[in-house]
Design a protein around this motif. Structure first.
Motif, PDB file in Angstrom:
ATOM      1  N   THR A 145       0.847  -1.188   0.000  1.00 55.89           N
ATOM      2  CA  THR A 145       0.000   0.000   0.000  1.00 55.89           C
ATOM      3  C   THR A 145       0.883   1.238   0.000  1.00 55.89           C
ATOM      4  OG1 THR A 145      -1.707  -1.157   1.267  1.00 55.89           O
ATOM      5  CG2 THR A 145      -1.826   1.232   1.208  1.00 55.89           C
ATOM      6  N   GLU A 146       0.609   2.118  -0.953  1.00 56.24           N
ATOM      7  CA  GLU A 146       1.347   3.378  -1.015  1.00 56.24           C
ATOM      8  C   GLU A 146       0.707   4.391  -0.080  1.00 56.24           C
ATOM      9  OE1 GLU A 146       2.425   6.990  -4.174  1.00 56.24           O
ATOM     10  OE2 GLU A 146       1.251   5.250  -4.799  1.00 56.24           O
ATOM     11  N   ARG A 147       1.491   4.894   0.863  1.00 56.51           N
ATOM     12  CA  ARG A 147       0.970   5.880   1.804  1.00 56.51           C
ATOM     13  C   ARG A 147       1.485   7.259   1.437  1.00 56.51           C
ATOM     14  NH1 ARG A 147       0.049   3.883   7.961  1.00 56.51           N
ATOM     15  NH2 ARG A 147      -1.085   1.966   7.481  1.00 56.51           N
ATOM     16  N   ARG A 148       0.566   8.160   1.158  1.00 53.83           N
ATOM     17  CA  ARG A 148       0.932   9.520   0.803  1.00 53.83           C
ATOM     18  C   ARG A 148       0.741  10.402   2.035  1.00 53.83           C
ATOM     19  NH1 ARG A 148      -1.659  10.431  -5.264  1.00 53.83           N
ATOM     20  NH2 ARG A 148      -0.984   8.448  -6.139  1.00 53.83           N
ATOM     21  N   LEU A 149       1.763  10.444   2.861  1.00 55.66           N
ATOM     22  CA  LEU A 149       1.666  11.211   4.087  1.00 55.66           C
ATOM     23  C   LEU A 149       1.745  12.694   3.785  1.00 55.66           C
ATOM     24  CD1 LEU A 149       3.972   9.072   6.409  1.00 55.66           C
ATOM     25  CD2 LEU A 149       1.492   8.952   6.125  1.00 55.66           C
ATOM     26  N   LEU A 150       0.808  13.466   4.350  1.00 58.36           N
ATOM     27  CA  LEU A 150       0.796  14.905   4.155  1.00 58.36           C
ATOM     28  C   LEU A 150       1.851  15.548   5.038  1.00 58.36           C
ATOM     29  CD1 LEU A 150      -3.042  15.594   4.084  1.00 58.36           C
ATOM     30  CD2 LEU A 150      -1.477  15.472   2.159  1.00 58.36           C
ATOM     31  N   GLN A 151       2.532  16.524   4.493  1.00 62.88           N
ATOM     32  CA  GLN A 151       3.555  17.244   5.234  1.00 62.88           C
ATOM     33  C   GLN A 151       2.948  18.497   5.861  1.00 62.88           C
ATOM     34  OE1 GLN A 151       6.588  15.842   5.563  1.00 62.88           O
ATOM     35  NE2 GLN A 151       5.821  14.181   4.256  1.00 62.88           N
ATOM     36  N   GLY A 152       3.488  18.897   7.003  1.00 65.58           N
ATOM     37  CA  GLY A 152       3.046  20.129   7.633  1.00 65.58           C
ATOM     38  C   GLY A 152       1.729  19.974   8.373  1.00 65.58           C
ATOM     39  N   ASP A 153       1.269  21.096   8.933  1.00 67.42           N
ATOM     40  CA  ASP A 153       0.037  21.112   9.713  1.00 67.42           C
ATOM     41  C   ASP A 153      -1.058  21.848   8.954  1.00 67.42           C
ATOM     42  OD1 ASP A 153       1.291  19.836  11.885  1.00 67.42           O
ATOM     43  OD2 ASP A 153       2.087  21.752  12.601  1.00 67.42           O
ATOM     44  N   VAL A 154      -2.291  21.632   9.397  1.00 62.96           N
ATOM     45  CA  VAL A 154      -3.425  22.346   8.819  1.00 62.96           C
ATOM     46  C   VAL A 154      -3.304  23.827   9.177  1.00 62.96           C
ATOM     47  CG1 VAL A 154      -5.935  22.527   8.737  1.00 62.96           C
ATOM     48  CG2 VAL A 154      -4.858  20.297   9.045  1.00 62.96           C
ATOM     49  N   PRO A 155      -3.384  24.737   8.213  1.00 64.78           N
ATOM     50  CA  PRO A 155      -3.303  26.170   8.530  1.00 64.78           C
ATOM     51  C   PRO A 155      -4.425  26.606   9.467  1.00 64.78           C
ATOM     52  CG  PRO A 155      -3.056  25.796   6.168  1.00 64.78           C
ATOM     53  CD  PRO A 155      -3.502  24.499   6.771  1.00 64.78           C
ATOM     54  N   SER A 156      -4.234  27.742  10.115  1.00 66.80           N
ATOM     55  CA  SER A 156      -5.251  28.269  11.016  1.00 66.80           C
ATOM     56  C   SER A 156      -6.453  28.758  10.222  1.00 66.80           C
ATOM     57  CB  SER A 156      -4.676  29.418  11.839  1.00 66.80           C
ATOM     58  OG  SER A 156      -5.710  30.105  12.521  1.00 66.80           O
ATOM     59  N   PRO A 157      -7.680  28.401  10.640  1.00 67.19           N
ATOM     60  CA  PRO A 157      -8.860  28.925   9.948  1.00 67.19           C
ATOM     61  C   PRO A 157      -9.061  30.419  10.155  1.00 67.19           C
ATOM     62  CG  PRO A 157      -9.501  27.634  11.863  1.00 67.19           C
ATOM     63  CD  PRO A 157      -8.024  27.444  11.696  1.00 67.19           C
ATOM     64  N   ALA A 158      -8.338  30.996  11.124  1.00 65.21           N
ATOM     65  CA  ALA A 158      -8.396  32.447  11.301  1.00 65.21           C
ATOM     66  C   ALA A 158      -7.478  33.174  10.324  1.00 65.21           C
ATOM     67  CB  ALA A 158      -8.031  32.816  12.742  1.00 65.21           C
TER      68      ALA A 158
END
Length: 356
Positions: free
Chosen positions: A274-287
């Protein structure tokens, strides 16, 4: 004589340009800060008897969207129409009458039930409020309990005397008491043990077939959503980035965020790579969301245009996606679908917890 075209039925639920900003204040004197943009220009339709699954990471605005649909909180902009009636224009008595057809199942089946009331009192309260089944409330309560797989004698017990799965069945019975046409399931199975999740999902599907219910099914478990939803909306930072029939979305996801979510789902098949495409970084602030496409800070396919231009949600043959480059991004191979079973859910959780 040319036959007249068949009129298109009005969708049960129509959401148009829905926006919700929460004011934030800082400091001793309550200085106003940047508002939290919880929901941004969201729109979709839901037909009678259909299920729209809403998925995304925590904080993407899924639960806020569900409460906006029911007008439990007021939107900053946009419209919600239920059976052709705009909810924003209703006064309190009219909204109360309309809410008979729109109910919600909350995530926590313990805190959503009054611990001082018996199950019979909890189920009879909305009947008395709306003056339904007058003189036979006890019979209706017993009928509701049997509908969700409980016994009539359970009406005399209090919530703490039930297991988590049984408490959620009581929550489902309370939602059914008003004979609704739409139920918002706000993470309705995520707080349950994996051994009972499949049972509750199967119950919801059985009720949908028997009663013709429509579900707005909010969840983060893609295995559950794949099993129950007819259509899926993927949210990221308050916006829908992909909206399509469930079979089409799981077979060929177009948005890089959707592809990453599906790649993170463990596949309980020994020996299958299984190919895992891990996302880099964090979710930006909604503010303080980034300019352009909000996902460009984590997207491996982002180019300069993605940082400047906000991609609209464009429909292509019933499959809508908000990405400037989706035609250039190859879709990953679709994982095989498997029936939702207790053992499969348990194996998925174990793999996610212990495998690298």
């Amino acid at each position: 004589m040319t036959p007249s075209p068949t009129p298109t039925p009005t969708p049960l639920l129509q959401v148009q340009g829905l926006v919700k900003h929460f004011a934030v204040r800082h400091g001793l004197f309550g200085r106003a800060g940047a508002p939290v943009r919880a929901v941004q220009d969201v729109g979709f339709t839901l037909g009678a008897g259909q299920t729209l699954g809403v998925v995304g990471e925590s904080g993407c605005g899924k639960s806020t969207l569900g409460r906006l649909v029911l007008r439990l909180i007021e939107p900053s902009a946009g419209r919600v129409l239920f059976d052709g009636v705009e909810l924003g224009g209703l006064d309190a008595p009219a909204l109360r009458a309309q809410r008979r057809a729109m109910q919600i199942i909350f995530q926590d089946p313990f805190s959503s039930l009054n611990p001082r009331m018996t199950v019979g009192q909890i189920l009879a309260e909305p009947l008395r409020l709306h003056r339904l089944h007058r003189g036979r409330e006890g019979e209706r309560v017993a009928e509701l309990l049997r509908t969700v797989g409980l016994a009539g004698e359970h009406a005399g017990r209090r919530p703490h005397e039930f297991s988590g799965g049984q408490r959620q069945r009581v929550g489902i019975a309370r939602a059914l008491a008003m004979e609704p046409r739409l139920i918002v399931c706000d993470e309705a199975v995520s707080a349950l043990d994996v051994s009972v999740q499949a049972q509750v999902v199967n119950l919801l599907q059985d009720l949908q077939r028997r009663l013709g219910l429509a579900y707005l099914f909010i969840a983060h478990d893609l295995a559950v959503v794949r099993h129950i939803a007819s259509h899926v909306a993927v949210m990221y930072l308050g916006r829908i980035v992909e909206l399509a029939p469930a079979k089409a979305l799981f077979a060929a996801p177009r948005h890089p965020y959707t592809q990453a979510l599906l790649a993170a789902v463990p596949q309980p098949e020994p020996g299958r790579a299984t190919e895992r495409r891990l996302l880099q970084g964090d979710v930006p602030s909604p503010a303080h969301p980034p300019a352009g496409c909000a996902f460009h800070t984590r997207c491996p396919h982002a180019v300069a245009a993605c940082t400047q231009q906000l991609p609209p949600l464009q429909d292509d043959a019933g499959h809508a996606v908000a990405c400037l480059r989706w035609r250039e991004i190859p879709a990953p191979p679709a994982p095989p679908a498997a029936p939702l079973t207790t053992n499969r859910l348990r194996l998925q959780r174990l793999q996610a917890a212990f495998l690298p």
